[in-house]
Design an enzyme around this catalytic site. Structure first.
Site, PDB file in Angstrom:
ATOM      1  N   ARG A 139      22.560 -11.112  31.996  1.00  0.00           N
ATOM      2  CA  ARG A 139      23.819 -10.547  32.136  1.00  0.00           C
ATOM      3  C   ARG A 139      24.663 -11.376  32.722  1.00  0.00           C
ATOM      4  O   ARG A 139      25.916 -11.146  32.951  1.00  0.00           O
ATOM      5  CB  ARG A 139      23.620  -9.092  33.014  1.00  0.00           C
ATOM      6  N   GLN A 144      23.954 -17.234  30.149  1.00  0.00           N
ATOM      7  CA  GLN A 144      23.906 -17.120  28.828  1.00  0.00           C
ATOM      8  C   GLN A 144      23.458 -18.423  27.923  1.00  0.00           C
ATOM      9  O   GLN A 144      22.806 -18.124  26.951  1.00  0.00           O
ATOM     10  CB  GLN A 144      25.165 -16.573  28.453  1.00  0.00           C
ATOM     11  N   ASP A 147      19.615 -18.030  27.793  1.00  0.00           N
ATOM     12  CA  ASP A 147      19.042 -17.041  27.279  1.00  0.00           C
ATOM     13  C   ASP A 147      17.859 -17.170  26.141  1.00  0.00           C
ATOM     14  O   ASP A 147      18.275 -16.811  24.960  1.00  0.00           O
ATOM     15  CB  ASP A 147      19.987 -16.068  27.060  1.00  0.00           C
ATOM     16  N   SER A 150      17.294 -14.002  23.751  1.00  0.00           N
ATOM     17  CA  SER A 150      18.291 -13.594  22.948  1.00  0.00           C
ATOM     18  C   SER A 150      18.326 -14.800  21.478  1.00  0.00           C
ATOM     19  O   SER A 150      18.396 -14.491  20.441  1.00  0.00           O
ATOM     20  CB  SER A 150      19.662 -13.642  23.369  1.00  0.00           C
ATOM     21  N   TYR A 244      18.928  -1.962  28.937  1.00  0.00           N
ATOM     22  CA  TYR A 244      17.466  -1.758  28.359  1.00  0.00           C
ATOM     23  C   TYR A 244      17.414  -0.275  28.027  1.00  0.00           C
ATOM     24  O   TYR A 244      17.683   0.547  28.704  1.00  0.00           O
ATOM     25  CB  TYR A 244      16.298  -2.600  29.019  1.00  0.00           C
TER      26      TYR A 244
HETATM   27  P1  NAD Z   1      14.684  -5.194  23.470  1.00  0.00           P
HETATM   28  O1  NAD Z   1      13.840  -6.475  22.928  1.00  0.00           O
HETATM   29  O2  NAD Z   1      14.326  -4.997  24.842  1.00  0.00           O
HETATM   30  O3  NAD Z   1      14.471  -3.968  22.686  1.00  0.00           O
HETATM   31  C1  NAD Z   1      14.922  -3.998  21.169  1.00  0.00           C
HETATM   32  C2  NAD Z   1      15.603  -2.542  21.235  1.00  0.00           C
HETATM   33  O4  NAD Z   1      14.666  -1.643  21.235  1.00  0.00           O
HETATM   34  C3  NAD Z   1      16.446  -2.084  22.129  1.00  0.00           C
HETATM   35  O5  NAD Z   1      18.171  -1.822  21.697  1.00  0.00           O
HETATM   36  C4  NAD Z   1      16.164  -0.713  22.609  1.00  0.00           C
HETATM   37  O6  NAD Z   1      17.106   0.193  23.101  1.00  0.00           O
HETATM   38  C5  NAD Z   1      15.559  -0.252  21.641  1.00  0.00           C
HETATM   39  N1  NAD Z   1      14.442   0.826  21.754  1.00  0.00           N
HETATM   40  C6  NAD Z   1      13.456   0.907  22.737  1.00  0.00           C
HETATM   41  N2  NAD Z   1      12.586   2.037  22.758  1.00  0.00           N
HETATM   42  C7  NAD Z   1      13.215   2.616  21.717  1.00  0.00           C
HETATM   43  C8  NAD Z   1      12.774   3.573  20.994  1.00  0.00           C
HETATM   44  N3  NAD Z   1      11.835   4.677  21.672  1.00  0.00           N
HETATM   45  N4  NAD Z   1      13.422   4.024  19.983  1.00  0.00           N
HETATM   46  C9  NAD Z   1      14.386   3.338  19.167  1.00  0.00           C
HETATM   47  N5  NAD Z   1      14.802   2.217  19.875  1.00  0.00           N
HETATM   48  C10 NAD Z   1      14.113   1.789  21.025  1.00  0.00           C
HETATM   49  O7  NAD Z   1      16.224  -5.404  23.434  1.00  0.00           O
HETATM   50  P2  NAD Z   1      17.062  -6.835  23.682  1.00  0.00           P
HETATM   51  O8  NAD Z   1      17.065  -7.361  22.126  1.00  0.00           O
HETATM   52  O9  NAD Z   1      16.469  -7.724  24.415  1.00  0.00           O
HETATM   53  O10 NAD Z   1      18.431  -6.227  24.151  1.00  0.00           O
HETATM   54  C11 NAD Z   1      18.327  -5.381  25.487  1.00  0.00           C
HETATM   55  C12 NAD Z   1      19.744  -5.226  26.024  1.00  0.00           C
HETATM   56  O11 NAD Z   1      20.047  -6.652  26.534  1.00  0.00           O
HETATM   57  C13 NAD Z   1      20.811  -4.725  25.055  1.00  0.00           C
HETATM   58  O12 NAD Z   1      21.714  -3.861  25.434  1.00  0.00           O
HETATM   59  C14 NAD Z   1      21.769  -5.912  24.692  1.00  0.00           C
HETATM   60  O13 NAD Z   1      22.894  -5.726  24.275  1.00  0.00           O
HETATM   61  C15 NAD Z   1      21.719  -6.402  26.049  1.00  0.00           C
HETATM   62  N6  NAD Z   1      21.579  -8.143  25.995  1.00  0.00           N
HETATM   63  C16 NAD Z   1      22.743  -8.633  26.813  1.00  0.00           C
HETATM   64  C17 NAD Z   1      23.116  -9.967  26.719  1.00  0.00           C
HETATM   65  C18 NAD Z   1      24.015 -10.360  27.713  1.00  0.00           C
HETATM   66  O14 NAD Z   1      24.562  -9.488  28.457  1.00  0.00           O
HETATM   67  N7  NAD Z   1      24.441 -11.537  27.639  1.00  0.00           N
HETATM   68  C19 NAD Z   1      22.279 -10.827  26.100  1.00  0.00           C
HETATM   69  C20 NAD Z   1      21.145 -10.284  25.247  1.00  0.00           C
HETATM   70  C21 NAD Z   1      21.033  -8.920  25.397  1.00  0.00           C
END
Ligand code: NAD
Length: 397
Positions: A139, A144, A147, A150, A244
């Site tokens: 965040r 970024q 990261d 991502s 998350y």
């Molecule tokens: P992640 O790998 O932790 O999880 C993948 C997805 O699985 C998530 O969207 C989560 O809500 C979903 N999930 C978990 N339990 C679930 C269930 N029971 N049923 C259905 N879906 C379920 O996710 P990620 O790709 O690491 O992203 C997590 C968060 O971080 C997101 O909100 C993303 O937008 C955010 N993010 C922010 C930045 C930034 O601010 N630069 C960068 C990357 C990700």
């Protein structure tokens, strides 16, 4: 001259600073490499010295000479562990690597400290500084470019669709030919994080009808913006901290599984990407749901792991064909199957981090820094990352 890595670059005087030696080791079970030749050129600008284990880039199609051209020196694995101040790796150290790491050395890689606390404890006892690239606070806007989660999830989401399309015996797009018309494939992506959204966008570009679902209702806008239809399960909501998801209670999960079954039964392809940080992935596609699918349907479970995945029958790195002819592919490490792009991205993230941590050719640990205090898990025999310190304390009872 011995490098004092305990001093931050700012506090070290120019006279006592020999350039930090960054070692790149060959991965054991992965085609990726932590730094590519483009990354070396960035590290040269930061005046860091780079040693490459001969052949470390081969899996990602980078030969030793492409690194030498950017100023890296080639060495044997043993020499790297002896001479490097910082060991860079994609994965975590195995038993053999642990025996080679020296007190005071920095190890950087995807350590997943929440699920590997014993490894962290071993590194702490060995007085190795553990830098876990997957613990970065995504965040923070200045983090970024670093990261890794991502960049690798993006590749996993893209590749999952290609793997599914390859295993599927039909077209993805609607196809009108003189021989007849083929219906478009119906693709459901579960989990709309970085990997899931990329999978939805990729399946859409291949011409499929795409549906997306996530337990966080706020993902609706993102799902529709990549061209997928949002599946609304009504009151099942699991938004947690920091963007998350939280782990659902067993009752909530059972309700979610039931509600999903009606949607699952209409699909040709299912791609599952759901994760809850530090926890076992949620089971979204039950054995009962798999039975509802048509023969020839394909499921790719990116969340497949030794702890279990999003799909009842998935096994990591295995393809299972069920009695009703459904192909279930357990694919926990798709970035390794697209090693050049994955390594390019990983290296871009890592070289940004190393440059950020370095001044005048010296890479130092600063546990007060807002980026480093999350990723430096242990240093000088102490656990620095607060969440991991709490986890280890709980474990010790
Ligand atoms: P992640 O790998 O932790 O999880 C993948 C997805 O699985 C998530 O969207 C989560 O809500 C979903 N999930 C978990 N339990 C679930 C269930 N029971 N049923 C259905 N879906 C379920 O996710 P990620 O790709 O690491 O992203 C997590 C968060 O971080 C997101 O909100 C993303 O937008 C955010 N993010 C922010 C930045 C930034 O601010 N630069 C960068 C990357 C990700």
């Amino acid at each position: 001259m011995e490098l004092d890595l305990d001093k931050s670059p700012e506090s070290r005087s120019k006279e006592d600073a020999a350039p930090t030696v960054v070692g790149i080791v060959k991965e054991k079970n992965d085609n990726r490499v932590a730094l590519t030749p483009a990354g070396i050129s960035q590290l040269q600008k930061a005046k860091l010295k780079v040693l490459l284990e001969s052949g470390a880039g081969a899996g990602a199609s980078y030969d030793d000479s492409s690194y030498e051209k950017q100023g890296a020196e080639i060495a044997s694995g043993d020499e790297i562990f002896k001479k490097a101040d910082v060991i860079t790796s994609v994965g975590k150290p195995d038993q053999e690597t642990l025996t080679k790491l020296r007190s005071g050395q920095i190890f950087m890689g995807l350590l997943q400290p929440q699920i590997n606390p014993d490894l962290i404890e071993t590194l702490r006892r060995q007085n190795v500084t553990a830098v876990s690239l997957d613990s970065i606070n995504r965040r923070l806007s200045r983090a970024q470019t670093m990261d890794v989660l991502s960049s690798q999830a993006n590749i996993a989401g893209y590749k999952a669709v290609l793997v599914a399309a390859d295993a599927y015996g039909r077209y993805f797009p609607m196809m009108i030919t003189a021989a007849g018309t083929a219906k478009p494939a119906s693709v459901l992506v579960l989990g709309a994080g970085v990997a899931g959204l990329q999978a939805m966008g990729t399946a859409k570009r291949l011409g499929a009808l795409v549906f997306g679902y996530d337990v966080r209702p706020e993902t609706k806008t993102e799902i529709t913006s990549v061209g997928a239809k949002f599946i609304d399960l009504g009151d099942v909501s699991g938004s947690g901290e920091g963007g998350y998801a939280r782990a659902l209670t067993p009752e909530e999960l059972a309700k979610q599984q039931d509600a999903l079954n009606a949607h699952i039964s209409r699909q040709d392809i299912i791609i599952t990407t759901a994760q809850v940080p530090g926890k076992k992935p949620p089971l979204l596609v039950t054995q009962e749901a798999v039975k509802l699918l048509k023969p020839g349907s394909v499921i790719v479970d990116i969340a497949a792991s030794e702890l279990g995945g999003n799909v009842a029958l998935s096994k990591p790195n295995e393809t299972v064909i069920t009695e009703n002819g459904v192909v279930i592919i357990g694919a926990p490490n798709l970035p390794s199957a697209m090693p050049t792009s994955a390594s390019d991205a990983f290296s871009g993230n890592l070289s940004s981090l190393l440059s950020y941590m370095s001044k005048e050719g010296v890479c130092g640990i600063d546990t007060e820094d807002e980026i480093q205090r999350d990723i430096v898990i242990c240093h000088k025999g102490e656990i620095i990352n607060k969440a991991i310190a709490e986890l280890l304390n709980e474990k010790r009872g």
